[in-house]
Design a protein around this motif. Structure first.
Motif, PDB file in Angstrom:
ATOM      1  N   ASN A 246       0.773  -0.654   0.158  1.00  0.00           N
ATOM      2  CA  ASN A 246      -0.257   0.123   0.363  1.00  0.00           C
ATOM      3  C   ASN A 246       1.009   1.176   0.073  1.00  0.00           C
ATOM      4  OD1 ASN A 246      -2.148  -1.918  -0.062  1.00  0.00           O
ATOM      5  ND2 ASN A 246      -2.224  -1.445   1.721  1.00  0.00           N
ATOM      6  N   VAL A 249      -1.456   7.977   0.599  1.00  0.00           N
ATOM      7  CA  VAL A 249      -2.128   8.544   0.046  1.00  0.00           C
ATOM      8  C   VAL A 249      -2.802  10.127   0.374  1.00  0.00           C
ATOM      9  CG1 VAL A 249      -4.697   8.462  -0.193  1.00  0.00           C
ATOM     10  CG2 VAL A 249      -3.394   6.218  -0.683  1.00  0.00           C
ATOM     11  N   SER A 250      -3.224  10.925  -0.077  1.00  0.00           N
ATOM     12  CA  SER A 250      -3.666  11.779   0.495  1.00  0.00           C
ATOM     13  C   SER A 250      -4.582  11.598   0.535  1.00  0.00           C
ATOM     14  CB  SER A 250      -3.950  13.088  -0.865  1.00  0.00           C
ATOM     15  OG  SER A 250      -4.398  13.771  -0.391  1.00  0.00           O
ATOM     16  N   GLU A 254      -7.930  11.535  -1.205  1.00  0.00           N
ATOM     17  CA  GLU A 254      -8.874  10.320  -1.187  1.00  0.00           C
ATOM     18  C   GLU A 254      -9.202  10.092   0.727  1.00  0.00           C
ATOM     19  OE1 GLU A 254     -11.384   8.433  -0.408  1.00  0.00           O
ATOM     20  OE2 GLU A 254     -11.405   7.707  -2.190  1.00  0.00           O
ATOM     21  N   SER A 257     -10.307   5.080   3.776  1.00  0.00           N
ATOM     22  CA  SER A 257      -9.712   3.614   3.412  1.00  0.00           C
ATOM     23  C   SER A 257     -10.356   3.234   4.022  1.00  0.00           C
ATOM     24  CB  SER A 257      -8.185   4.172   4.692  1.00  0.00           C
ATOM     25  OG  SER A 257      -7.691   2.723   4.775  1.00  0.00           O
ATOM     26  N   ARG A 541      -0.929   6.033   5.245  1.00  0.00           N
ATOM     27  CA  ARG A 541      -0.346   4.785   5.017  1.00  0.00           C
ATOM     28  C   ARG A 541      -0.966   3.324   5.729  1.00  0.00           C
ATOM     29  NH1 ARG A 541       3.857   1.820   5.110  1.00  0.00           N
ATOM     30  NH2 ARG A 541       3.801  -0.456   3.552  1.00  0.00           N
TER      31      ARG A 541
END
Length: 693
Positions: A246, A249-250, A254, A257, A541
């Motif tokens: 993985n 991610v911003s 987004e 999760s 993350r």
């Protein structure tokens, strides 16, 4: 159609096949032309004597010629590849002689040396990368439903040497007429073990029962020709799958999760077995979440089906000041006396491979332990499968009868997993009792080589049956010749769980204190969704759960299959967070959604994530938190995560040593983890350094 036209069509298809193979392997453009240079030395009648494919004379001749082209071409291609980079062909337990034939170890003429010129013998146990563990591709020529399989051993093609004479082609169901055996004969068990490896190497999928019987007979007589076949050896015939890692991610792009719950622990125990054997486990064998979930957490007892727990700290293992967030879901515990009674069919693999490493004996002791911990009303049935499946005992409450049947099992034959599973499901279906636990438990090394061996077909059959209220647990055993991928996928699709037993102690943990959690499901299709606040969290993350990922929309789509959770189980996820310069008090929200396993009623619960829960140093957290984080970072190193390049194994060892020395409570699991990290360090593991740096 004339015979010449018939042959031309098949030859054209074979040319197309080889062009596709050449392109997929990035081989030189003249590869097939160089292979064709080997063909004139072969005569069609010699090869045709080994086939009986069709009744039409024209087609017989055409297929004979096509098979000749294909067999010799594959043999030549294999020779060209094997002459390349020093790759070695491993002799199986010394049973394969220099001429590629089988003989008993120690018999003159069967020294068990590599048969490929220039190859060297490999160590008995080598941690093979994923690229070398994938099953070989099989080229297929069919007529009237009969399949001829030949081997294309996957090799790295670089700087191919000049063409060399091709070794004799050999494959399941069609071999060159063997010369007299140079070695001695084998026992039935030795022959079956060899043929099981042969089938795996030569087809990657499986062979028919008739082919199995013929090959075993040839092996017993010392006449099985293995020239040109690379037999898996050591741990190289184990199968794992790489699900990726993985990324960060911003949260602004987004914020959600989402993933399915997973309570499996097999990856940790598999890695433990490898390390205890003095081997670094393969990268693809590592699933971070299964390392973390192996360890006991310190969450309060759940007041409902689930409770949500959140805590965190600044990571001392990374250079960028990231926060390590622990999201923990604690499941409702159920006492043994309150557990529902169960109808269980044990489906036990008794194929030849189960005779290795005393794995069947470990299975016998494990099931005996489980039987001793059953409730009086629990009923156990036994199915065994090797070449075929047999019902040995209908579900009964007679514990001594169950033990007697289990202890009578012996390892022999091939591996017809499909037949065993279907018979096990049929047994539970016939004995099905509404309101009770109805479970099939598969115990195997996971390698299926006879019958239906396509995982997708098996999984579809399992899923259809699971929807009728019969669930599946899979228990893996063995190191070499082990298929982790199939065992995990079967359990996931069978609405059950997957565990791996490497020791008697692990059997005691799973079938002793963990038995209620193994059998009693408290929630179905359980999912977790974390919504991060972009004002507080810049990047996040999820560490692990790559093969359990769901889309944001699937969280509230109750038709989507997710995870099943047993009584008393905990599910823990570690997140790495990069906070904004001025985070707000709220970091986000954790949501959990699940269905009641009996009524199907869906429930959703949530809990906030507060900055105050994470704004502290590691030494200020609980021993359980620190152990979980160390386990996750150790797994990150083992799987060579690109996001753990600044994590050093020595730091993890020192951290866990401090945790254990500062605790007044003995923690056997954490002590074991410390020992495994020290073993890894002794094997040269320090931290992950990307190649080229």
């Amino acid at each position: 159609m004339t015979q010449n036209q018939d042959f031309s069509n098949i030859e054209r298809k074979l040319n197309d096949f080889f062009d596709a193979e050449r392109e997929s392997l990035k081989a030189p453009a003249d590869l097939f032309a160089r292979i064709q240079g080997q063909l004139p030395a072969q005569a069609q009648p010699r090869w045709w004597s080994r086939f009986s494919l069709a009744n039409r004379p024209g087609l017989k001749i055409a297929l004979a010629g096509a098979a000749t082209v294909l067999i010799v071409a594959v043999g030549a291609a294999t020779a060209l590849r094997l002459g390349d980079s020093g790759d070695s062909r491993i002799a199986l337990s010394g049973l394969v002689g220099e001429d590629g034939r089988v003989g008993r170890p120690g018999v003159p003429g069967a020294p068990g040396a590599p048969s490929v010129p220039g190859a060297t013998a490999a160590p008995a146990a080598t941690a093979a990368p994923a690229a070398t563990t994938a099953p070989a591709n099989a080229a297929l020529v069919t007529a009237n439903g009969v399949v001829v399989q030949t081997v294309i051993v996957e090799r790295q093609l670089s700087a191919l040497p000049a063409a060399t004479p091709a070794p004799a082609a050999s494959f399941a169901g069609a071999t060159a007429t063997p010369a007299p055996a140079s070695g001695g004969t084998l026992t039935q068990a030795e022959a079956e073990a060899l043929v099981e490896q042969f089938a795996l190497a030569s087809t990657g999928y499986g062979i028919s029962q008739n082919q199995w019987d013929v090959l075993v007979a040839q092996a017993v007589a010392g006449e099985l020709d293995l020239s040109g076949i690379e037999l898996p050896g050591g741990f190289q015939s184990t199968f794992f799958e790489n699900y990726g890692v993985n990324p960060f991610v911003s949260a602004a792009t987004e914020p959600f999760s989402t993933f399915a719950m997973d309570v499996d622990t097999a990856s940790y125990t598999i890695a433990r077995a490898w390390l205890n054997q003095g081997q670094v486990p393969p990268v693809d064998a590592i699933r971070v979440e299964e390392f973390v979930n192996f360890f006991d957490q310190d969450y309060p007892d759940a007041t409902g089906t689930f409770d949500i727990n959140v805590d965190g700290a600044v990571s001392p293992y990374h250079d960028d000041g990231r926060t390590l967030l622990r999201v923990g879901i604690s499941g409702q515990d159920i006492a043994l006396d309150d557990r529902r009674e169960a109808v269980i069919a044990f489906v036990i693999d008794t194929s030849g491979s189960m005779g290795r490493d005393n794995r069947l004996e470990l299975v016998k002791r494990s099931i005996t332990l489980l039987v001793d911990n059953l409730r009086p009303g629990d009923r156990i049935g036994i199915v065994e499968y090797g070449s075929t499946a047999r019902k040995l005992l209908d579900p009964t409450t007679d514990k001594e009868a169950v033990k007697a049947v289990v202890n009578s099992l012996i390892a022999r034959g091939s591996t017809n997993a499909e037949a065993g599973l279907l018979l096990g499901y049929e047994m539970v279906d016939r004995a099905f009792e509404e309101g009770k636990i109805n479970r099939v438990i598969l115990v195997s090394d996971g390698v299926a080589n006879v019958g239906e061996t396509d995982p997708d077909v098996l999984l579809r059959e399992i899923k259809e049956t699971a929807q009728n209220g019969i669930t599946l647990s899979t228990i893996g055993v063995g190191l070499d010749n082990f298929n982790d991928v199939l065992m995990e996928r079967l359990a996931n699709h069978g609405d059950g769980n997957y565990a791996y037993i490497d020791t008697d102690a692990e059997a005691a943990r799973l079938f002793g204190d963990g038995l209620t959690g193994l059998l009693e499901v408290i929630a179905s299709d359980a999912k977790i969704q974390v919504e991060f606040n972009p004002a507080s969290v810049e990047m996040y993350r999820l560490v692990g759960y790559e093969n359990r990922a769901l889309t944001t929309e699937e969280f509230r789509d109750d038709s989507v299959d997710a995870g099943e959770v047993g009584a008393g189980h905990t599910v823990t996820a570690i997140y790495e967070l990069r906070l904004t310069d001025s985070p707000e008090a709220s970091l986000g929200t954790v949501r959990v959604r699940f269905a009641d396993p009996d009524s199907g009623e869906v429930t959703e619960i949530s809990s906030p994530i507060q900055l105050a829960q994470t704004a502290r140093l590691l030494r200020e957290t609980s021993p359980a938190y620190r152990t979980a984080v160390v386990a996750a970072m150790f797994a990150e190193i083992l799987r060579e995560s690109p996001f753990a390049t600044d994590v050093q194994l020595d730091e993890l060892i020192e951290s866990l040593e401090a945790t254990l020395s500062g605790s007044s409570v003995e923690n056997a699991k954490a002590t074991e983890l410390l020992g495994l990290m020290r073993i890894a360090r002794s094997l040269g593991v320090t931290g992950y350094v990307p190649s080229g740096e």
